[in-house]
Each structure stands twice: as structure tokens, then as C-alpha cells.
Motif scaffolding. Structure first.
Motif, PDB file in Angstrom:
ATOM      1  N   HIS A 142       0.852  -1.187   0.000  1.00 36.50           N
ATOM      2  CA  HIS A 142       0.000   0.000   0.000  1.00 36.50           C
ATOM      3  C   HIS A 142       0.887   1.237   0.000  1.00 36.50           C
ATOM      4  N   PHE A 172       0.932   4.891   1.179  1.00 40.62           N
ATOM      5  CA  PHE A 172       0.205   5.775   2.095  1.00 40.62           C
ATOM      6  C   PHE A 172       0.154   7.201   1.551  1.00 40.62           C
ATOM      7  N   SER A 173      -1.023   7.791   1.667  1.00 42.82           N
ATOM      8  CA  SER A 173      -1.229   9.176   1.264  1.00 42.82           C
ATOM      9  C   SER A 173      -2.006   9.886   2.361  1.00 42.82           C
ATOM     10  N   ASP A 174      -2.265  11.161   2.171  1.00 40.17           N
ATOM     11  CA  ASP A 174      -2.987  11.925   3.183  1.00 40.17           C
ATOM     12  C   ASP A 174      -4.383  11.349   3.415  1.00 40.17           C
ATOM     13  N   ASP A 197      -5.256   8.422   3.848  1.00 37.05           N
ATOM     14  CA  ASP A 197      -5.250   7.290   4.773  1.00 37.05           C
ATOM     15  C   ASP A 197      -5.363   7.710   6.233  1.00 37.05           C
ATOM     16  N   PHE A 198      -5.280   9.020   6.490  1.00 37.62           N
ATOM     17  CA  PHE A 198      -5.242   9.492   7.870  1.00 37.62           C
ATOM     18  C   PHE A 198      -6.341  10.525   8.110  1.00 37.62           C
ATOM     19  N   PHE A 255       8.361   0.913   4.092  1.00 37.56           N
ATOM     20  CA  PHE A 255       6.989   1.316   3.806  1.00 37.56           C
ATOM     21  C   PHE A 255       7.017   2.418   2.754  1.00 37.56           C
ATOM     22  N   VAL A 306       5.261   5.798   0.667  1.00 35.38           N
ATOM     23  CA  VAL A 306       4.468   7.011   0.854  1.00 35.38           C
ATOM     24  C   VAL A 306       4.419   7.774  -0.468  1.00 35.38           C
ATOM     25  N   ILE A 324       1.957  13.889   4.336  1.00 35.90           N
ATOM     26  CA  ILE A 324       2.566  12.837   5.146  1.00 35.90           C
ATOM     27  C   ILE A 324       4.063  12.766   4.879  1.00 35.90           C
ATOM     28  N   LYS A 369       1.038   2.021   9.297  1.00 33.14           N
ATOM     29  CA  LYS A 369       0.174   3.190   9.476  1.00 33.14           C
ATOM     30  C   LYS A 369       0.268   3.740  10.890  1.00 33.14           C
ATOM     31  N   ILE A 397       3.617   5.535  11.289  1.00 29.83           N
ATOM     32  CA  ILE A 397       3.640   6.839  10.627  1.00 29.83           C
ATOM     33  C   ILE A 397       2.917   7.885  11.475  1.00 29.83           C
TER      34      ILE A 397
END
Length: 262
Positions: A70, A72-74, A76-77, A98, A100, A106, A243, A246
């Protein structure tokens, strides 16, 4: 999609891996013959892809290939998770690479966050505590990154390119065993626990401490220590999910002064 990899390992550092995952992020579920056409000049293509599959980085399903991780981007949060805030300084750890999205908030917050490093040796109990930016291995756009001795040893161990400053250090101490170097450095620093100034003949380890501004030469053969002695002990917290790591790491924003622990 441009992808930034954190906590890289031997496989993720390979230039072809980065090229492949960028291609797969834009062309999902690609057949092998398409990869052979796209990367016809890449030697041992099948073997390399097989290695990435075995490592869980690339997914092969129904004879089609895609990224197995995966990014991760903004999105995801939750907004409150990526607000700028300061958590109590801790040693945070996560054991895997990981991924991003480049250009995300992020990424920016991660690169600006702090990590707290501890250097020790097996000869004495003295520990050298340092603080540096989380993104010290992959500085972007020539952003300055605080140099620490821990960064130097980590980059040598993991094969990460050295900065211009670190190449100056390499010219002095080379690929020295960290335990060996720290034995001499900490023994010298310990002298400052009882004396404000120390007379000593310079050597490569004293020169290195001076380069990192941990000590300062005040006369031809006399030094003072610029680090304080402290009993501060940071807690360690390990994460099993990227996640969660982070979210916690971007809250590590306090720039602790380097210090010596006895």
C-alpha cells in the motif's frame, strides 16, 4: 504515482525495483510479456521479479503483476492525525520498508520529524544520544540534514550514499567498526564529566568528534566538550503496522539537544 520508500532494504534500494514499482503503479495488473517488452534491456528480468515476489513486494495473480504494498497518502489518515503536534520524545521502531506518496503532507511531516539515536559500545556504559531528521537517508531538494555520528555508521552499514560532509569523515576514519571507534570516543568524552577542559594530542577520533561539534579545540592541545551529561532515558515503542508507526512518527517534532549519558 511517484513513490518514496522509507526504511529501505537491499531489494528496495535497487534502481530497477524503483522503476518497476513506478510503472506498476501506473499500469496495474500487467502481464509478463508486457514487462518483457517494457524492460527488454533489463538483464535477468524474470529472476529479479521473482525475488521481489518472494519478498512480498510484487504480487503475481492470474499471471498478472502488480505492486503488493500500500502507498500511504494523506487520505489514509484523519485530519487530526496529520496536524502538526508534538508528542513526548520516544524511540519509535518499525522493522520493514513502507511506501508514501511523494508530494503528500505525510511525506513532508515524516521528513521533518525527529528520530532519537543512541550510540553505545561493549566496553563501557557511556551512551551518546543524538537527534536527526527522519528522512536523513533520502534528503530531497538539497534540504540540509543534521549530521550525526549515528547517521554515518548507519549509512555505511546499509550502503546508503554519504553526504559531502560524511565523505570528509570517511577520509579520516573510513569504514571503522563502530564499537571500536566508540570505545575510544566515549572514553575521551568521559573525561569531561569531571573537567571542563582536557589536554590531549589530536587523533582521528578526536578530530571526528570535533568535526561533529561535540567537542571544541580552545588551544593547541586543549579541548572543551559542547555536549551536556544527562540521565535522560527515552522509552522505546515498537509498531507492527506501518500506518500506526507513521501516525506516531510525525508527532516526533521536538529537537532534543545531543547529550552524553553515563
Amino acid at each position: 504515482m511517484n513513490i518514496k520508500i522509507y526504511q529501505e532494504n537491499r531489494l528496495t534500494r535497487q534502481p530497477f525495483f524503483k522503476t518497476l514499482i513506478t510503472y506498476l503503479s501506473e499500469n496495474n495488473e500487467v502481464q509478463l510479456r508486457t514487462l518483457h517488452q517494457e524492460f527488454s534491456k533489463e538483464s535477468h528480468l524474470d529472476r529479479k521479479i521473482g525475488t521481489y515476489i518472494d519478498a512480498g513486494l510484487i504480487l503475481r495473480k492470474n499471471k498478472r503483476y502488480s505492486n503488493a504494498f500500500h502507498v500511504f497518502s494523506d487520505a489514509d489518515f484523519e485530519p487530526k492525525q496529520i496536524e502538526i503536534h508534538t508528542n513526548t520524545p520516544q524511540h519509535l521502531s518499525y522493522d520493514h520498508p513502507f511506501f508514501v506518496a511523494k508530494g503528500s503532507q505525510i511525506e513532508r511531516l515524516l521528513d521533518a520529524s525527529q528520530i532519537y539515536q543512541t550510540l553505545s559500545n561493549d566496553v563501557n556504559a557511556i551512551k551518546l544520544h543524538e537527534t536527526t531528521q527522519f528522512g536523513f537517508k533520502t534528503p530531497e531538494n538539497n534540504n540540509p540534514v543534521k549530521a550525526t555520528l549515528a547517521n554515518y555508521f548507519i549509512k555505511l552499514e546499509e550502503g546508503v550514499p554519504l553526504s559531502a560532509f560524511e565523505n570528509e569523515i570517511y577520509a579520516r576514519i573510513g569504514d571503522v567498526d563502530p564499537n571500536y571507534a566508540l570505545k575510544y570516543m566515549t572514553t575521551f568524552l568521559l573525561k569531561f564529566s569531571n573537567h571542563s577542559h582536557i589536554k590531549a594530542r589530536t587523533d582521528i577520533f578526536i578530530e571526528t568528534l570535533e568535526k561533529y561539534h561535540y567537542i571544541e579545540q580552545i588551544s593547541e592541545k586543549e579541548y572543551c566538550c559542547k555536549l551536556k551529561f544527562s540521565t535522560l532515558c527515552l522509552e522505546t515503542k515498537h509498531f507492527d503496522e506501518a500506518k500506526d508507526f507513521i501516525a506516531a512518527q510525525i508527532g516526533q517534532t521536538q529537537n532534543l539537544p545531543d547529550f552524553i549519558e553515563i
